[in-house]
Design an enzyme around this catalytic site. Structure first.
Site, mmCIF file in Angstrom:
data_model
loop_
_atom_site.group_PDB
_atom_site.id
_atom_site.type_symbol
_atom_site.label_atom_id
_atom_site.label_comp_id
_atom_site.label_asym_id
_atom_site.label_seq_id
_atom_site.Cartn_x
_atom_site.Cartn_y
_atom_site.Cartn_z
ATOM 1 C CG MET A 30 -1.904 -1.176 1.154
ATOM 2 S SD MET A 30 -3.454 -0.890 2.018
ATOM 3 C CE MET A 30 -2.898 -0.628 3.662
ATOM 4 C CG HIS A 37 7.005 -2.208 2.049
ATOM 5 N ND1 HIS A 37 6.900 -1.066 2.794
ATOM 6 C CD2 HIS A 37 5.779 -2.793 2.058
ATOM 7 C CE1 HIS A 37 5.672 -0.959 3.256
ATOM 8 N NE2 HIS A 37 4.961 -1.994 2.828
ATOM 9 C CD GLN A 61 -6.050 -3.421 2.988
ATOM 10 O OE1 GLN A 61 -5.949 -3.855 1.841
ATOM 11 N NE2 GLN A 61 -5.102 -3.592 3.884
ATOM 12 C CE LYS A 148 4.264 -4.375 10.308
ATOM 13 N NZ LYS A 148 2.850 -4.013 10.590
ATOM 14 C CD GLN A 152 -2.047 -8.616 4.739
ATOM 15 O OE1 GLN A 152 -2.904 -7.757 4.727
ATOM 16 N NE2 GLN A 152 -0.796 -8.369 4.423
ATOM 17 C CB SER A 184 4.623 -0.509 10.698
ATOM 18 O OG SER A 184 3.355 0.012 10.372
HETATM 19 O O1 PAF Z 1 -0.218 -5.675 3.792
HETATM 20 C C1 PAF Z 1 -0.604 -4.756 3.064
HETATM 21 O O2 PAF Z 1 0.084 -3.779 2.823
HETATM 22 C C2 PAF Z 1 -1.992 -4.830 2.444
HETATM 23 O O3 PAF Z 1 -2.882 -5.426 3.314
HETATM 24 C C3 PAF Z 1 -2.012 -5.545 1.078
HETATM 25 C C4 PAF Z 1 -1.621 -6.987 1.203
HETATM 26 C C5 PAF Z 1 -1.065 -4.828 0.118
HETATM 27 C C6 PAF Z 1 -3.424 -5.488 0.484
HETATM 28 O O4 PAF Z 1 -3.864 -4.197 0.306
#
Ligand code: PAF
Length: 280
Positions: A30, A37, A61, A148, A152, A184
């Protein structure tokens, strides 16, 4: 490195790669990128011929509109950080991803109703909506997610199984700041005093790992919550000790061979999550 915003442009490039027999690694994000990342992108590069990164703040979400509004975003900085690390960036608009409202409701057999799911109702349904669309467009061989977001990751594994998608889900270790704080995008929102106190979350989880022998699950739960709540400006939303596969609470350390402690903490208005594996 190419940047595209439409599904058509994306698929044209990917089809071309496929014709050449290249394997595709995919990292959905995102944006508001950080070293966590980048570690996923590096791993994707190690394990695939070409790498696609998506940057899309998925509105479905966010159960809290204020959270969506304040979510950090800096596309120029993100693109700079990714320079030379991947072949393709997919940065679509909301209209491109959701030309119509997505009404699909997913059922993950209880994985989605505990912890994050309990405190952020609908969150994982929104994650499943976007991730299933992205997987369908990118058709990756492998996808890379950080541990983390432990819940999910479990849900994505389940989603791939349910939808019978031919993609391998790779979980990658949490990347931490030098003081232990899990990286984060939300860390950017922490005011200095919160940023100073936030590493207590990780420290307490690590300490709880060391204390776990000789204490009951209940005692460890109480210890973690009490220690964090006694720190100025930190407030635990939940801390649960769960089976790492089913995500259901365990009562005793002998209940499962895979046990993880998952936590969500408010540092002022910023909500941070982290986890520790007690047993695997
Ligand atoms: O973990 C995230 O950044 C988001 O939940 C994802 C997997 C990109 C979905 O929008």
């Amino acid at each position: 490195m190419k940047v595209v915003a439409t599904k058509n442009e994306l698929q044209k490039i990917i089809n071309h790669w496929r014709e050449k027999g290249l394997t595709v690694g995919f990292v959905p994000t995102m944006g508001a990128l950080h070293e966590g990342h980048l570690s996923l992108v590096k791993e994707a590069k190690e394990q695939s011929d070409v790498v696609v990164v998506s940057i899309f703040v998925n509105p479905t979400q966010f159960n809290n509109p204020d959270d969506l509004k304040s979510y950090p975003s800096n596309m120029i900085r993100d693109l700079k950080m990714l320079e030379g690390m991947c072949e393709l960036i997919f940065a679509p608009t909301v209209k491109e991803m959701y030309p119509e409202e997505d009404k699909r409701q997913f059922d993950f057999g209880g994985l989605e109703t505990v912890m994050e799911g309990k405190f952020r109702p609908g969150h994982f349904n929104g994650v499943a909506q976007i991730v299933s669309r992205l997987f369908e467009y990118v058709k990756p061989d492998k996808v890379f997610f950080g541990e983390k977001d432990f819940q999910q990751l479990a849900i994505i594994r389940r989603l791939v199984k349910e939808l019978k998608m031919p993609v391998e889900v790779i979980g990658c270790p949490i990347i931490r700041e030098a003081d232990g704080l899990a990286m984060s995008s939300r860390n950017q929102l922490l005011e200095p005093v919160m940023r100073k106190n936030a590493p207590i979350i990780a420290k307490t989880l690590f300490d709880s790992f060391n204390f776990a022998t000789g204490k009951t699950v209940q005692e460890i739960k109480e210890l973690v919550v009490t220690l964090i709540n006694s720190t100025k400006l930190l407030e635990v939303e939940y801390f649960d000790i769960v089976d790492g596969d089913t995500l259901q609470s365990v009562d005793k350390w002998s209940d499962s061979g895979y046990i993880v402690g998952c936590i969500a903490v408010f540092a002022g208005k910023v909500r941070l999550i982290d986890n520790v594996t007690y047993k695997k």
